[in-house]
Design a protein around this motif. Sequence first.
Motif, short mmCIF file in Angstrom:
data_model
loop_
_atom_site.label_atom_id
_atom_site.label_comp_id
_atom_site.label_asym_id
_atom_site.label_seq_id
_atom_site.Cartn_x
_atom_site.Cartn_y
_atom_site.Cartn_z
N TRP A 97 -24.81 29.47 -15.80
CA TRP A 97 -25.45 28.27 -16.30
C TRP A 97 -26.13 27.51 -15.17
O TRP A 97 -26.02 27.88 -13.99
CB TRP A 97 -24.41 27.38 -16.96
CG TRP A 97 -23.92 27.90 -18.28
CD1 TRP A 97 -24.08 29.16 -18.79
CD2 TRP A 97 -23.19 27.18 -19.24
NE1 TRP A 97 -23.48 29.26 -20.02
CE2 TRP A 97 -22.93 28.05 -20.31
CE3 TRP A 97 -22.72 25.88 -19.31
CZ2 TRP A 97 -22.23 27.66 -21.45
CZ3 TRP A 97 -22.03 25.49 -20.44
CH2 TRP A 97 -21.79 26.37 -21.50
N GLU A 132 -25.71 28.72 -22.39
CA GLU A 132 -25.59 27.32 -21.98
C GLU A 132 -25.68 26.40 -23.19
O GLU A 132 -26.51 26.59 -24.07
CB GLU A 132 -26.67 26.96 -20.96
CG GLU A 132 -26.41 25.64 -20.30
CD GLU A 132 -27.08 25.49 -18.95
OE1 GLU A 132 -26.89 24.43 -18.35
OE2 GLU A 132 -27.76 26.44 -18.50
N ASP A 133 -24.82 25.41 -23.20
CA ASP A 133 -24.71 24.42 -24.29
C ASP A 133 -24.23 25.02 -25.62
O ASP A 133 -24.24 24.34 -26.62
CB ASP A 133 -26.05 23.69 -24.51
CG ASP A 133 -26.49 22.93 -23.28
OD1 ASP A 133 -25.61 22.46 -22.52
OD2 ASP A 133 -27.70 22.82 -23.05
N GLU A 179 -21.29 27.24 -25.54
CA GLU A 179 -20.12 27.98 -25.11
C GLU A 179 -19.07 28.03 -26.23
O GLU A 179 -18.54 27.01 -26.64
CB GLU A 179 -19.52 27.32 -23.86
CG GLU A 179 -18.40 28.09 -23.25
CD GLU A 179 -18.00 27.54 -21.88
OE1 GLU A 179 -17.51 28.32 -21.07
OE2 GLU A 179 -18.19 26.34 -21.64
#
Length: 104
Positions: A85, A95-96, A98
């Motif tokens: 990330w 990313e964002d 998870e």
Amino acid sequence: MTKHQIARVVEEDQKRRDQQPDWLERLRRNFDAEVHLPVDISREFLSAALLWAVDNKVDFSLFHEASEIIIAHFGGDEIYLPSRWSDKRWHIGLEDKEPFDPSD
């Protein structure tokens, strides 16, 4: 196994250590995406990532090279695999998005 088959296997094994045997390269090419992790990634993180992938029925194969561990997989399964990330750390998933935090 015939002598010819045995000789071919021995020849493949005699390749330089930094080269993978042909059959291993063919296996790796079956996948269309790869995650390249540093060889010093924590074993706990790697275990959590692989277990998460297995639990989510991701078809993958694990390869080890001198400086990295490679998870070969099919495209579309990235959400279940490690990625780096913007914080420069490895996480499982995009990313964002998870889906799993192994530190919990």
